[in-house]
Design an enzyme around this catalytic site. Sequence first.
Site, PDB file in Angstrom:
ATOM      1  N   ALA A 116      41.562  36.653  37.348  1.00  0.00           N
ATOM      2  CA  ALA A 116      42.002  35.443  36.458  1.00  0.00           C
ATOM      3  C   ALA A 116      42.873  35.820  35.480  1.00  0.00           C
ATOM      4  CB  ALA A 116      40.559  35.406  35.541  1.00  0.00           C
ATOM      5  N   PRO A 117      43.824  34.718  35.190  1.00  0.00           N
ATOM      6  CA  PRO A 117      43.638  33.115  35.502  1.00  0.00           C
ATOM      7  C   PRO A 117      44.164  32.810  36.828  1.00  0.00           C
ATOM      8  CG  PRO A 117      45.278  33.487  33.799  1.00  0.00           C
ATOM      9  CD  PRO A 117      44.888  34.919  34.199  1.00  0.00           C
ATOM     10  N   GLY A 118      44.781  33.670  37.537  1.00  0.00           N
ATOM     11  CA  GLY A 118      45.244  33.267  38.997  1.00  0.00           C
ATOM     12  C   GLY A 118      46.735  33.375  39.105  1.00  0.00           C
ATOM     13  N   GLY A 119      47.552  33.965  38.229  1.00  0.00           N
ATOM     14  CA  GLY A 119      48.778  34.179  38.401  1.00  0.00           C
ATOM     15  C   GLY A 119      49.303  34.663  39.640  1.00  0.00           C
ATOM     16  N   CYS A 236      50.706  45.459  33.135  1.00  0.00           N
ATOM     17  CA  CYS A 236      51.778  45.357  32.218  1.00  0.00           C
ATOM     18  C   CYS A 236      51.831  46.036  31.091  1.00  0.00           C
ATOM     19  CB  CYS A 236      51.336  43.472  31.916  1.00  0.00           C
ATOM     20  SG  CYS A 236      49.918  43.388  30.821  1.00  0.00           S
TER      21      CYS A 236
HETATM   22  C1  LIG Z   1      45.554  41.711  33.750  1.00  0.00           C
HETATM   23  S1  LIG Z   1      44.400  40.711  33.972  1.00  0.00           S
HETATM   24  C2  LIG Z   1      44.762  39.729  35.315  1.00  0.00           C
HETATM   25  C3  LIG Z   1      45.687  38.920  35.454  1.00  0.00           C
HETATM   26  C4  LIG Z   1      45.618  37.947  36.667  1.00  0.00           C
HETATM   27  N1  LIG Z   1      46.062  38.904  37.599  1.00  0.00           N
HETATM   28  C5  LIG Z   1      46.653  37.066  36.799  1.00  0.00           C
HETATM   29  O1  LIG Z   1      47.759  37.463  37.268  1.00  0.00           O
HETATM   30  O2  LIG Z   1      46.545  35.939  36.229  1.00  0.00           O
HETATM   31  C6  LIG Z   1      43.031  41.710  34.121  1.00  0.00           C
HETATM   32  C7  LIG Z   1      41.704  41.234  34.391  1.00  0.00           C
HETATM   33  O3  LIG Z   1      40.925  42.082  34.928  1.00  0.00           O
HETATM   34  C8  LIG Z   1      39.448  41.631  34.546  1.00  0.00           C
HETATM   35  N2  LIG Z   1      38.733  42.927  34.159  1.00  0.00           N
HETATM   36  C9  LIG Z   1      38.285  43.462  33.133  1.00  0.00           C
HETATM   37  N3  LIG Z   1      37.369  44.655  33.393  1.00  0.00           N
HETATM   38  C10 LIG Z   1      37.193  44.393  34.406  1.00  0.00           C
HETATM   39  C11 LIG Z   1      36.567  45.303  35.763  1.00  0.00           C
HETATM   40  N4  LIG Z   1      35.719  46.322  35.035  1.00  0.00           N
HETATM   41  N5  LIG Z   1      36.776  45.246  36.903  1.00  0.00           N
HETATM   42  C12 LIG Z   1      37.484  43.950  37.532  1.00  0.00           C
HETATM   43  N6  LIG Z   1      38.153  43.265  36.534  1.00  0.00           N
HETATM   44  C13 LIG Z   1      37.931  43.570  35.201  1.00  0.00           C
HETATM   45  C14 LIG Z   1      39.722  40.886  33.401  1.00  0.00           C
HETATM   46  O4  LIG Z   1      38.687  40.174  33.163  1.00  0.00           O
HETATM   47  C15 LIG Z   1      40.945  40.220  33.447  1.00  0.00           C
HETATM   48  O5  LIG Z   1      41.056  39.055  33.785  1.00  0.00           O
END
Ligand SMILES: C[S@@+](CC[C@H](N)C(=O)[O-])C[C@H]1O[C@@H](n2cnc3c(N)ncnc32)[C@H](O)[C@@H]1O
Length: 480
Positions: A116-119, A236
């Site tokens: 999330a959010p799907g980028g 990031c």
């Molecule tokens: C860096 S963000 C992802 C951004 C996404 N890939 C994008 O490009 O839009 C990391 C994500 O990991 C999720 N997250 C947090 N703890 C987690 C866990 N224990 N297992 C899996 N996902 C987790 C968060 O909710 C968050 O949306």
Amino acid sequence: MDGDNMNLPRLFEDRMRNLLGDEYEEYLKCYHKPYYGGIRVNTLKLSPEEFENLCPFSIKKIPWIPNGYFYDTNEQPARHPYYYAGLYYIQEPSAMTPASLLPVKPGEKVLDLCAAPGGKSTELGAKLQGKGLLVSNDISNSRAKALLKNIELFGIKNAYVLSESPNRLAEHFPQYFDKILVDAPCSGEGMFRKSPSIMKNWEQYGVDYYNKLQKEIIIYAAKMLKPGGMMLYSTCTFSPEENEGTISYLLEECPDIHVVEALPSLEERKGLGLSYEGFDRGRPDWVNGPEQLKHCIRLWPHKISGEGHFIALLKKEGPSDTDKDNSSIRGKILDYKKGNTLSKEAEDFLYNLSNWDDLISQSRILIQKDRVYLVPAEFEEKQGLRTLRQGLFLGEMKKNRFQPSQALAIALKSNQYDKLINLSSKDQDVIRYLKCETLTVEKSNEKGWQLVCVDGYPLGWGKLNNNTLKNMYLPGWRWM
Ligand SMILES: C[S@@+](CC[C@H](N)C(=O)[O-])C[C@H]1O[C@@H](n2cnc3c(N)ncnc32)[C@H](O)[C@@H]1O
């Protein structure tokens, strides 16, 4: 030069000075440069060349992303009907890199674990070109809802959107996926410039909190990877613990996994017209790790036009499946609940779509209560997983009517449906349509469901009666 007017955490400054040495001053200067806005073209809907011809904003190619562009940040691409038609995703340029470097082929089974959010999921879905399976997951249910919207807006037909913990997924999908993306939760040091509020989070949780989480997540991900499969880990953030440190831990725990080169050869780059100038390599010396960490990639904001990222492409030993295009799987009507069949109205609507045969040759029809879905042929139903979406929701059978879904409208190409209302992006009626207002149109002889398009790209449905178009655009998506 210093980062004082950014109020960078003192501990962070010390750590970065230590890591970057002579480059530290250069790095700090970035905090005084403007932010780079990026647009990534949805190749399910149009090619980069088509987008360049259509694009109303001033744009410039991102040298390392085949379908990525910098836009002038005085413009508002999220306030344009093309955004509502799912023609592009707005994404920071370095964040486009992970999905572009994971070599996904049509027909594969792909997992985006922290999606999330799907980028990144939207690009993985575009790379699959409707063939194979995309499982897009995020542990946070509220964030998974935003993910679902972006998957639908992009017109991705073959995706499952789940909201599960990595360990529950690993129980259901042992050695299942050809490709996995782990865009891990991290301390977000690369986001300080764009969103200074992240600094508070960094001070509260710190690098160690995230590193523990990342180690857990990446081991579950490794369990779900097929022998011969590939996984891309990204963050990031800049801290060695969360980057080379996490990968070093994985390599120790899973000796059948190795870091591999992610960038195309010099010759391939020329052919693709791409340049990776400014890309740095991983630093084994920062974590006392193995030499193979040198294949990792570090993007620094003082070396490229972006905020920064870390990327590691990994491969599990085993034979790779070379040709995954599974177009030979024939479609069939699959009815999980006996006694539920497509109503005549639903059949008439769906079978009259052009290329419908093509669609179901990759998929199966699933009927649950009155809701009709097109699900990827590859997927075996998994009970008990928190599922926000299974394949493409086609519509609902209501007594003797069929109500096509918003997701179907936006997944169609305008040549797949014969009753079109095609508006120009300059026509004020487009915004009125997106605001869910009723429109008066000149077409008067074609009653029933109309596919409303902007410059030939579908936006949603309307229902025509005489000259009045009843607005069937999804209220939750309306222009505010
Ligand atoms: C860096 S963000 C992802 C951004 C996404 N890939 C994008 O490009 O839009 C990391 C994500 O990991 C999720 N997250 C947090 N703890 C987690 C866990 N224990 N297992 C899996 N996902 C987790 C968060 O909710 C968050 O949306």
